[in-house]
Design a protein around this motif. Structure first.
Motif, mmCIF file in Angstrom:
data_model
loop_
_atom_site.group_PDB
_atom_site.id
_atom_site.type_symbol
_atom_site.label_atom_id
_atom_site.label_comp_id
_atom_site.label_asym_id
_atom_site.label_seq_id
_atom_site.Cartn_x
_atom_site.Cartn_y
_atom_site.Cartn_z
ATOM 1 N N MET A 5 0.814 -1.219 0.000
ATOM 2 C CA MET A 5 0.000 0.000 0.000
ATOM 3 C C MET A 5 0.847 1.267 0.000
ATOM 4 N N VAL A 6 2.100 1.178 -0.410
ATOM 5 C CA VAL A 6 2.974 2.352 -0.322
ATOM 6 C C VAL A 6 2.478 3.518 -1.175
ATOM 7 N N ASP A 7 1.732 3.236 -2.221
ATOM 8 C CA ASP A 7 1.223 4.340 -3.041
ATOM 9 C C ASP A 7 0.131 5.133 -2.328
ATOM 10 N N ASP A 8 -0.340 4.609 -1.195
ATOM 11 C CA ASP A 8 -1.291 5.350 -0.364
ATOM 12 C C ASP A 8 -0.585 6.126 0.750
ATOM 13 N N LEU A 9 0.722 5.926 0.888
ATOM 14 C CA LEU A 9 1.448 6.477 2.033
ATOM 15 C C LEU A 9 2.380 7.611 1.635
ATOM 16 N N CYS A 10 2.602 8.491 2.579
ATOM 17 C CA CYS A 10 3.708 9.444 2.515
ATOM 18 C C CYS A 10 4.698 9.004 3.584
ATOM 19 N N VAL A 11 5.813 8.420 3.154
ATOM 20 C CA VAL A 11 6.828 7.938 4.078
ATOM 21 C C VAL A 11 7.792 9.081 4.389
ATOM 22 N N ILE A 12 7.981 9.349 5.667
ATOM 23 C CA ILE A 12 8.865 10.440 6.114
ATOM 24 C C ILE A 12 10.072 9.824 6.804
ATOM 25 N N ARG A 13 11.265 10.112 6.314
ATOM 26 C CA ARG A 13 12.484 9.529 6.867
ATOM 27 C C ARG A 13 13.294 10.516 7.701
ATOM 28 N N SER A 14 12.801 11.718 7.865
ATOM 29 C CA SER A 14 13.642 12.773 8.443
ATOM 30 C C SER A 14 13.025 13.433 9.668
ATOM 31 N N VAL A 15 12.219 12.691 10.431
ATOM 32 C CA VAL A 15 11.696 13.232 11.691
ATOM 33 C C VAL A 15 12.827 13.213 12.721
ATOM 34 N N HIS A 16 12.886 14.230 13.543
ATOM 35 C CA HIS A 16 13.915 14.262 14.597
ATOM 36 C C HIS A 16 13.337 14.871 15.860
ATOM 37 N N THR A 17 13.982 14.582 16.968
ATOM 38 C CA THR A 17 13.536 15.061 18.273
ATOM 39 C C THR A 17 14.756 15.354 19.127
ATOM 40 N N ASP A 18 14.571 16.017 20.256
ATOM 41 C CA ASP A 18 15.665 16.285 21.185
ATOM 42 C C ASP A 18 15.747 15.238 22.282
ATOM 43 N N ALA A 19 14.628 14.581 22.573
ATOM 44 C CA ALA A 19 14.583 13.632 23.689
ATOM 45 C C ALA A 19 15.320 12.350 23.327
ATOM 46 N N ILE A 20 16.078 11.821 24.283
ATOM 47 C CA ILE A 20 16.872 10.623 24.022
ATOM 48 C C ILE A 20 16.417 9.439 24.861
ATOM 49 N N ASN A 21 15.487 9.653 25.797
ATOM 50 C CA ASN A 21 14.936 8.569 26.603
ATOM 51 C C ASN A 21 13.425 8.484 26.408
ATOM 52 N N HIS A 22 12.883 7.309 26.681
ATOM 53 C CA HIS A 22 11.511 7.021 26.248
ATOM 54 C C HIS A 22 10.456 7.953 26.826
ATOM 55 N N ASP A 23 10.455 8.103 28.136
ATOM 56 C CA ASP A 23 9.341 8.853 28.720
ATOM 57 C C ASP A 23 9.275 10.297 28.219
ATOM 58 N N ASP A 48 20.556 1.053 20.131
ATOM 59 C CA ASP A 48 20.203 1.991 21.205
ATOM 60 C C ASP A 48 19.271 3.076 20.657
ATOM 61 N N HIS A 49 18.848 3.977 21.531
ATOM 62 C CA HIS A 49 17.973 5.088 21.153
ATOM 63 C C HIS A 49 18.724 6.072 20.252
ATOM 64 N N HIS A 50 17.993 6.636 19.303
ATOM 65 C CA HIS A 50 18.626 7.614 18.409
ATOM 66 C C HIS A 50 17.609 8.702 18.041
ATOM 67 N N PRO A 51 17.729 9.896 18.626
ATOM 68 C CA PRO A 51 16.760 10.962 18.357
ATOM 69 C C PRO A 51 17.043 11.760 17.089
ATOM 70 N N ARG A 52 18.218 11.570 16.478
ATOM 71 C CA ARG A 52 18.618 12.442 15.370
ATOM 72 C C ARG A 52 17.816 12.210 14.101
ATOM 73 N N CYS A 53 17.253 11.023 13.919
ATOM 74 C CA CYS A 53 16.429 10.765 12.736
ATOM 75 C C CYS A 53 15.608 9.503 12.949
ATOM 76 N N PHE A 54 14.378 9.523 12.469
ATOM 77 C CA PHE A 54 13.552 8.317 12.481
ATOM 78 C C PHE A 54 12.456 8.448 11.429
ATOM 79 N N SER A 55 11.805 7.324 11.174
ATOM 80 C CA SER A 55 10.848 7.245 10.072
ATOM 81 C C SER A 55 9.415 7.124 10.585
ATOM 82 N N MET A 56 8.498 7.760 9.856
ATOM 83 C CA MET A 56 7.072 7.665 10.119
ATOM 84 C C MET A 56 6.356 7.607 8.771
#
Length: 495
Positions: free
Chosen positions: A150-168, A415-423
């Motif tokens: 179903m990828v033609d129905d999706l917008c895949v984002i590979r460049s989301v980032h955050t400052d938090a490095i721990n889960h909570d 390990d955790h990595h806040p610098r980039c992730f996919s949605m």
């Protein structure tokens, strides 16, 4: 039989209303025409809408402009899925197994205490293969074969980032726009701003299904779907994974629906009088919550009754579609909630925190969610609901390219990595069939179109017809908003 409205506690309370109390209330205008108008200016149109039981209740703002989306389904993968085993293919790493991650890539960025004691940071290539799918050739890992369809129905984002490095703090940031607990959740902001479209069900519903991945998982706190400093009526209502989906759907023995209605009328009258005396909007929120609970006694059993669902639809969601408390069943319920005009539905799937044994545990996670996600998108499409429903999938941060702990080609952890992730996003107003953003060859740093959590939330609100800078609530002497003082709507994500 004694009439509680004339001869019971209300009459007794009225008899104790003193002359001073009467003139005090009259002086404030509360209860009179002018006072009602003044109260409305404070509480907003939603407060006045609480009196009607059969119509939708508007939010304090309504949309600022024509929305593309009316409803949201947010699929939250708690624990942070690895982008290397889902959507961010890095084939060059295959030739760099166990090679030290270059300092020029890490750039001295902070790491968690779980790997800070490591003397080496060896690169761990994914053991899984990727392939291109759809007309756009979107790269998807073999762990997600149904999603690949179903990828033609999706917008895949590979460049989301955050400052938090721990889960909570990270998941709190994703859900509330702040790493500090206490802020309203995304669904609460929407309920506050846009109101509800179905008075018989909550505007914000949450599900926390069982999962089949690793046994341990990060805790989920109710504040993640709480209302923070917004009126409590806007908090999410969590459906249970076993038994009745909501407690107290059935009346106690000896109490029929007619008696329950009379009891609520008495309590509501007492609360209304108290609200007029003190002007506390939380009292009116309490009245609405009692009324909602009463209406849900009829609406929720109908919601969870799958007897009229065709087998072809159940098959879309996979073998767990009729097993209460599973992810498949939750996705099916999400469609049924959206179909009934619930504004915001959130499903938390746990167990994605894979510091070791990642290939096995992540594989189990993906099998758990892959077909249900596909089924949800197809079902929404088939019913014409995807046109005005926004679906969001993702976790709170990404995973490292280097291995945590022992490394082999068949087994490793990240390990955790806040610098980039996919949605990914799909549905109303989203530009489907595209991949947005890019990371370096190590999926460590973003090299194209970085997207902060503030930008993501601003764009989601824009799709719902809300200007993120104008969706505010005054509390403790300042105007708060979901995006704080940040956020930019990314037009490239919009269709």
């Amino acid at each position: 039989m004694q009439n509680p409205l004339q001869d019971g506690p209300l009459a007794e309370r009225a008899a104790h209303l003193t002359r001073r109390q009467f003139f005090g209330r009259a002086a404030t205008g509360v209860g009179a025409g002018v006072g009602t108008a003044a109260l409305a200016s404070i509480l907003g149109p939603r407060a006045l809408a609480l009196g009607g039981k059969d119509s939708a209740a508007p939010g304090v703002l309504g949309p600022h402009f024509a929305p593309k989306a009316k409803r949201v389904i947010y699929l939250c993968m708690s624990g942070a899925p690895s982008q290397f085993e889902t959507f961010d293919w890095k084939p060059k790493l295959r030739d760099m197994f166990d090679v030290e991650l270059p300092d020029s890539i890490r750039k001295g960025q902070r790491i968690t205490t779980m790997t800070s004691g490591q003397t080496r940071f060896p690169i761990a290539p994914s053991k899984f293969d990727f392939a291109r799918h759809g007309e756009a050739g979107t790269e998807v890992c073999e762990t997600l074969p149904w999603t690949a369809k179903m990828v033609d129905d999706l917008c895949v984002i590979r460049s989301v980032h955050t400052d938090a490095i721990n889960h909570d703090p990270a998941i709190t940031f994703m859900q509330t726009g702040s790493e500090q607990p206490g802020r309203p959740s995304f669904g609460a902001w929407l309920s506050y701003g846009l109101g509800t479209m179905n008075r018989d069900l909550p505007s914000f519903v949450v599900m926390t299904p069982k999962w089949k991945g690793r046994a341990e998982a990060q805790a989920l706190y109710q504040r993640l779907w709480g209302s923070g400093f917004l009126p409590s009526e806007h908090q999410g209502v969590a459906l249970r994974t076993g038994g009745d989906p909501v407690l107290y759907l059935k009346n106690p023995n000896g109490v029929d629906r007619k008696m329950r209605r009379r009891m609520l009328d008495v309590v509501a009258k007492l609360n209304e009088e108290r609200a007029e005396e003190v002007g506390d909007p939380e009292i009116r929120a309490r009245i609405e919550q009692y009324e909602m609970a009463f209406r849900m006694q009829t609406a929720v059993p109908d919601l969870t009754d799958l007897s009229n669902e065709p087998q072809s639809v159940l098959d879309l969601y996979g073998p767990d579609a009729t097993v209460p408390g599973t992810y498949g069943a939750s996705c099916l319920l999400a469609r049924r909630l959206i179909e009934r005009d619930v504004r915001f539905v959130q499903i938390y799937h746990r167990g994605w925190d894979q510091h070791g044994n990642l290939p096995t545990d992540l594989g189990n996670n993906c099998r758990d969610i892959d077909q249900p996600c596909y089924g949800l998108i197809q079902d929404l499409k088939n019913r014409g609901l995807l046109e005005d429903t926004l679906v969001i999938w993702g976790g709170e941060f990404g995973r490292t390219t280097y291995c945590q702990g022992a490394l082999s080609k068949e087994n490793y952890g990240r390990d955790h990595h806040p610098r980039c992730f996919s949605m990914w996003m799909a549905g109303a107003g989203v530009k489907a069939g595209q991949t947005y953003g890019a990371t370096d060859d190590f999926s460590y740093n973003i090299v194209e179109n970085p997207l902060s959590v503030y930008d993501l939330n601003a764009t989601i609100l824009h799709l719902l017809g809300l200007d993120h800078e104008r969706l505010t609530y005054r509390y403790a002497g300042r105007d708060f908003r979901l995006t704080d003082v940040h956020g930019e709507v990314r037009q490239a994500l919009l269709g």
